[in-house]
Design an enzyme around this catalytic site. Structure first.
Site, PDB file in Angstrom:
ATOM      1  N   GLU A 100      17.607  -0.653  35.676  1.00 36.14           N
ATOM      2  CA  GLU A 100      16.881  -0.833  34.415  1.00 36.14           C
ATOM      3  C   GLU A 100      17.341  -2.099  33.716  1.00 36.14           C
ATOM      4  O   GLU A 100      18.491  -2.501  33.856  1.00 36.14           O
ATOM      5  CB  GLU A 100      17.155   0.356  33.480  1.00 36.14           C
ATOM      6  N   ASP A 104      17.224   1.882  25.770  1.00 34.43           N
ATOM      7  CA  ASP A 104      17.013   1.734  24.335  1.00 34.43           C
ATOM      8  C   ASP A 104      16.913   3.135  23.714  1.00 34.43           C
ATOM      9  O   ASP A 104      17.915   3.787  23.493  1.00 34.43           O
ATOM     10  CB  ASP A 104      15.728   0.915  24.151  1.00 34.43           C
TER      11      ASP A 104
END
Length: 183
Positions: A100, A104
């Site tokens: 990734e 977040d």
């Protein structure tokens, strides 16, 4: 430095050092597996990081890609990840490595984990370039994070705003007026 950036927060050299560390960590984790792990890149943001990590690894891997969107042209996650392009390779009984760009809110990572494990993967390992805990909405972590960052909107080395800035070889903070005028 690109004129749309407030500052550069990570140089090419800093990124390269962490890429090497991530590759070494993965090599150690998968050194005795019989079948090469399936490494999944989440397009488009992770592609630079994924390519650099797998090139630095000694462990053989297979590659596949998915496109999952939760930002669109915004600077904030929608909280509702959408699979735009699915995997071509089966994951059943495979060790899966998800590469990734950034963790977040956690919504995309949870969605991906549930999907891959639900399809019968033997293991699910997450390596992320950036961990952004200030924005976390779900209690999820990557297995290996290269950098922890604050709540600034960063671009470069694969990360974009409205499909721009991905090709910067470093990572910088995007000036607020760039994304506020378009939001």
């Amino acid at each position: 430095m690109n004129e749309d950036l407030e500052s550069v927060v990570l140089s090419e050299e800093q990124i390269a050092k962490k890429v090497s560390e991530a590759a070494a960590w993965l090599d150690k984790r998968f050194e005795n597996v019989a079948t090469p792990p399936l490494t999944i890149g989440v397009l488009k943001g992770s592609v630079f990081f994924l390519c650099d990590v797998v090139r630095a690894m000694r462990t053989p891997v297979q590659l596949d890609f998915m496109t999952v969107s939760s930002y669109g042209n915004s600077s904030k996650s929608s909280g509702k990840p959408k699979i735009v392009m699915d995997l071509a390779a089966p994951v059943q009984n495979r060790d899966v490595i998800l590469i990734e760009d950034i963790v977040d809110s956690g919504h995309t990572l949870v969605e991906m984990k549930n999907l891959i494990l639900g399809r019968g993967a033997k293991s699910f390992t997450v390596v992320t370039l950036f961990n952004k805990p200030a924005r976390r909405k779900l209690p999820v972590q990557a297995d290996f994070s290269c950098f922890e960052i604050g709540d600034d909107f960063i671009v470069g080395y694969g990360l974009d705003y409205a499909q721009q800035y991905r090709n910067l070889p470093y990572v910088g903070i995007l000036k607020r007026e760039i994304y506020e005028k378009k939001s």
